[in-house]
Structure formats: structure tokens, C-alpha cells
Design a protein around this motif. Structure first.
Motif, PDB file in Angstrom:
ATOM      1  N   ALA A  56      30.523   4.072 -23.055  1.00 12.29           N
ATOM      2  CA  ALA A  56      29.669   2.884 -23.103  1.00 12.29           C
ATOM      3  C   ALA A  56      28.320   3.232 -23.718  1.00 12.29           C
ATOM      4  O   ALA A  56      27.767   2.462 -24.522  1.00 12.29           O
ATOM      5  CB  ALA A  56      29.493   2.318 -21.698  1.00 12.29           C
ATOM      6  N   LEU A  71      34.009   6.691 -18.983  1.00 12.47           N
ATOM      7  CA  LEU A  71      33.670   5.299 -19.262  1.00 12.47           C
ATOM      8  C   LEU A  71      32.174   5.141 -19.542  1.00 12.47           C
ATOM      9  O   LEU A  71      31.775   4.491 -20.517  1.00 12.47           O
ATOM     10  CB  LEU A  71      34.068   4.422 -18.077  1.00 12.47           C
ATOM     11  CG  LEU A  71      33.562   2.968 -18.117  1.00 12.47           C
ATOM     12  CD1 LEU A  71      34.252   2.192 -19.231  1.00 12.47           C
ATOM     13  CD2 LEU A  71      33.769   2.287 -16.770  1.00 12.47           C
ATOM     14  N   LEU A 113      30.604  -2.905 -22.458  1.00  9.78           N
ATOM     15  CA  LEU A 113      30.207  -1.591 -22.961  1.00  9.78           C
ATOM     16  C   LEU A 113      28.821  -1.628 -23.597  1.00  9.78           C
ATOM     17  O   LEU A 113      28.085  -0.635 -23.567  1.00  9.78           O
ATOM     18  CB  LEU A 113      31.236  -1.086 -23.985  1.00  9.78           C
ATOM     19  CG  LEU A 113      32.649  -0.854 -23.458  1.00  9.78           C
ATOM     20  CD1 LEU A 113      33.614  -0.560 -24.607  1.00  9.78           C
ATOM     21  CD2 LEU A 113      32.673   0.286 -22.452  1.00  9.78           C
ATOM     22  N   ASN A 114      28.453  -2.770 -24.170  1.00  7.22           N
ATOM     23  CA  ASN A 114      27.153  -2.887 -24.843  1.00  7.22           C
ATOM     24  C   ASN A 114      25.978  -2.741 -23.879  1.00  7.22           C
ATOM     25  O   ASN A 114      24.836  -2.569 -24.312  1.00  7.22           O
ATOM     26  CB  ASN A 114      27.049  -4.231 -25.573  1.00  7.22           C
ATOM     27  CG  ASN A 114      27.728  -4.195 -26.937  1.00  7.22           C
ATOM     28  OD1 ASN A 114      28.015  -3.124 -27.476  1.00  7.22           O
ATOM     29  ND2 ASN A 114      27.994  -5.368 -27.499  1.00  7.22           N
ATOM     30  N   ALA A 159      36.996   0.863 -29.770  1.00  4.74           N
ATOM     31  CA  ALA A 159      37.190   0.404 -28.385  1.00  4.74           C
ATOM     32  C   ALA A 159      38.659   0.157 -28.090  1.00  4.74           C
ATOM     33  O   ALA A 159      39.154   0.497 -27.001  1.00  4.74           O
ATOM     34  CB  ALA A 159      36.380  -0.873 -28.150  1.00  4.74           C
ATOM     35  N   LEU A 210      36.226  -5.781 -23.959  1.00  4.07           N
ATOM     36  CA  LEU A 210      35.352  -4.881 -23.210  1.00  4.07           C
ATOM     37  C   LEU A 210      33.987  -4.693 -23.875  1.00  4.07           C
ATOM     38  O   LEU A 210      33.057  -4.182 -23.244  1.00  4.07           O
ATOM     39  CB  LEU A 210      36.047  -3.518 -23.072  1.00  4.07           C
ATOM     40  CG  LEU A 210      35.836  -2.748 -21.769  1.00  4.07           C
ATOM     41  CD1 LEU A 210      36.489  -3.507 -20.619  1.00  4.07           C
ATOM     42  CD2 LEU A 210      36.453  -1.348 -21.863  1.00  4.07           C
ATOM     43  N   LYS A 253      25.288   3.019 -20.506  1.00  6.42           N
ATOM     44  CA  LYS A 253      25.372   3.703 -19.212  1.00  6.42           C
ATOM     45  C   LYS A 253      24.295   3.220 -18.252  1.00  6.42           C
ATOM     46  O   LYS A 253      24.574   2.925 -17.082  1.00  6.42           O
ATOM     47  CB  LYS A 253      25.243   5.214 -19.421  1.00  6.42           C
ATOM     48  CG  LYS A 253      25.352   6.032 -18.159  1.00  6.42           C
ATOM     49  CD  LYS A 253      25.326   7.523 -18.482  1.00  6.42           C
ATOM     50  CE  LYS A 253      25.479   8.363 -17.223  1.00  6.42           C
ATOM     51  NZ  LYS A 253      25.493   9.824 -17.537  1.00  6.42           N
ATOM     52  N   SER A 276      27.242   1.449 -27.158  1.00  3.65           N
ATOM     53  CA  SER A 276      26.117   0.508 -27.054  1.00  3.65           C
ATOM     54  C   SER A 276      25.081   0.748 -28.148  1.00  3.65           C
ATOM     55  O   SER A 276      24.309  -0.157 -28.487  1.00  3.65           O
ATOM     56  CB  SER A 276      25.451   0.629 -25.678  1.00  3.65           C
ATOM     57  OG  SER A 276      24.803   1.888 -25.539  1.00  3.65           O
TER      58      SER A 276
END
Length: 267
Positions: A151, A147, A182-183, A167, A178, A186, A155
Motif C-alpha cells: 500500500a 499489505l 491502497l491509496n 494491483a 482495492l 501505510k 500510494s
């Protein structure tokens, strides 16, 4: 005294004894809970929060239910309770519901498993964004780790139909919802996880398991109560059936109220 009356009274007396015992145990538990509530109420009052007994009970039960749900979701999506509770906080700030997050994580795990063969649409999608589904030892990577990497990659992509399509291929129908989550990438998600820790809203595995066990015990108690009701009905029904038969017979014969009383004394 008619035998039927003696039988019914004996059964009711036995049932009453059982209720008395349960009542005493319940009273003892209520006293302990009241003392606990008094301590909590005093602490809340110190910070200007007022809470009634009913509101307190509802507040605690909602927390137990949330922890119970976390424990079940953790098992379904393959993410620890601690991590999942932190991710829920980060997702909530992006207007993503717990249900959408859970379904997305479950779909990501499924997609990664499909991609582990190295062929097919799932494998192509992960390759397109540069995310490996296996570690150096050839094992499938954890859902949470995947995940964060996904992301991070998404992003850096400009919002577009292609990004949304990726996505949705990875996370299913909730993929489009989502995107704001996600944008953050991490680093952004990690920062929010740490914030959740500072706020003290991360639930431990032990707490979640205890909440699930508590709710399971409440379900068992409800079943036990149902058993008591069934046992009472089974014990009294034969006698009550005889009474109803006599009443119906008196009504059919047009015997009136005095006739009905006479037939009942003959039982």
C-alpha cells in the motif's frame, strides 16, 4: 384396548415426557435470557435506544455470525482476528467489501509464496515496486506486513493502467477495487486501524473463537433435533404402516367407513 393403540400411546407418552423435560430446560434458559435482555434494554434506554426482544436476538446473532466469519477468515488469510477486524473497518470506508478484502489478502499470501523462489512473474512484480517478500532471516513475511508495504509503494504511484495491473497481479481480480484502499498508504491504513480501536470495534481472537464454537453448537443442536424426529418416525412408522395398510385394504374392498373402523379395531 387393541394392542396397536396401546403401542402407539406408550410411544407417544415416552416422547411427551422427553418434550416436557426439554420444555422445562428451555423455560429456564428463556428466563435467564429475559433477565439479560432486561439489563441490556435498560442500558440502551438510558441512551435513547429502543429494542424489542426479536430485534435484540437478531442483533446479537448477527454479531456472533460476524465474529465467527472473522475467525474463519483469519485462518484462511493468515492475519490475526484483531488485525483483520481493524482492516475491515478501513476497507469499508473505501467501499471495499469484507469478501473482497479477504479474497485479496488470500491472493496476496499466495502471490508472496510464489515470489519467495526469487523467480517468475510474482517475484518480478514485488521487485518492481521494491517490496521484499522475505525478512532478514529468509522467512516469508506476514500477509499484513506485506499489505502495508505494498500500500505504501502503490500510494506513491500515479493512478494508471500500470498501477491497476500491478494491483491485480498481487491481489487478483479484486486488485482494481482495492486501489482506493491502497491509496491511503501505510500511514493512512494504520490511522484507520487506530480509529477502529478507539471506536471499540476490534474483535478479539477469544471472542471470535467463542462465536465459532457457539454456532457449531447450534449446528449440533439442530442435528440432535433432527435425530429426535427420525427416532420418532422410526418408532411410530411400523404401527402407522399397519394402519395405512388396513385403510387401503378396506378402501379396495369397498367396505365404507364402518368397515374401515371394524378393520382398525382388529389390529
Amino acid at each position: 384396548m387393541p394392542a396397536l393403540q396401546i403401542d402407539i400411546e406408550a410411544r407417544l407418552a415416552s416422547f411427551q415426557d422427553s418434550l416436557d423435560k426439554i420444555g422445562k430446560q428451555g423455560e429456564q434458559m428463556a428466563n435467564r435470557l429475559n433477565r439479560a435482555f432486561g439489563a441490556v434494554k435498560g442500558s440502551l434506554a438510558a441512551v435513547g435506544v429502543s429494542l424489542s426482544v426479536g430485534a435484540f436476538a437478531s442483533f446479537v446473532k448477527s454479531g456472533i455470525d460476524a465474529a465467527d466469519e472473522l475467525n474463519k477468515l483469519s485462518q484462511k488469510v493468515g492475519v490475526t482476528v484483531e488485525s483483520l477486524s481493524a482492516l475491515q473497518y478501513a476497507a469499508k470506508l473505501s467501499d471495499l467489501s469484507n469478501e473482497e478484502l479477504a479474497s485479496s489478502l488470500a491472493k496476496l499470501a499466495k502471490t508472496a509464496s510464489e515470489a519467495s523462489s526469487g523467480t517468475g512473474d510474482a517475484a518480478d512484480t514485488f521487485r518492481a515496486i521494491g517490496v521484499a517478500v522475505k525478512d532478514a532471516q529468509g522467512n516469508l513475511r506476514g500477509t499484513e506486513e506485506l499489505l502495508l508495504d505494498v500500500a505504501d509503494r502503490l500510494s506513491k504511484m500515479q493512478d494508471s493502467a500500470q498501477k491497476t495491473a500491478i494491483a491485480m497481479r498481487l491481489f487478483g481480480k479484486s486488485g482494481a477495487e482495492l486501489i482506493p484502499f491502497l491509496n491511503q498508504g501505510k500511514a493512512g491504513i494504520e490511522a484507520l486501524r487506530k480509529e477502529a480501536g478507539r471506536l471499540g470495534i476490534i474483535v478479539s481472537t477469544e471472542t471470535a473463537r467463542a462465536a465459532e464454537e457457539f454456532n457449531d453448537n447450534m449446528t449440533r443442536l439442530a442435528a440432535s433435533s433432527e435425530k429426535t424426529k427420525i427416532a420418532l418416525v422410526e418408532g411410530l412408522l411400523p404401527a402407522l404402516l399397519r394402519v395405512s395398510e388396513k385403510m387401503a385394504e378396506a378402501a379396495r374392498n369397498g367396505e365404507g367407513f364402518l368397515g374401515l373402523l371394524k378393520s382398525l379395531t382388529e389390529l
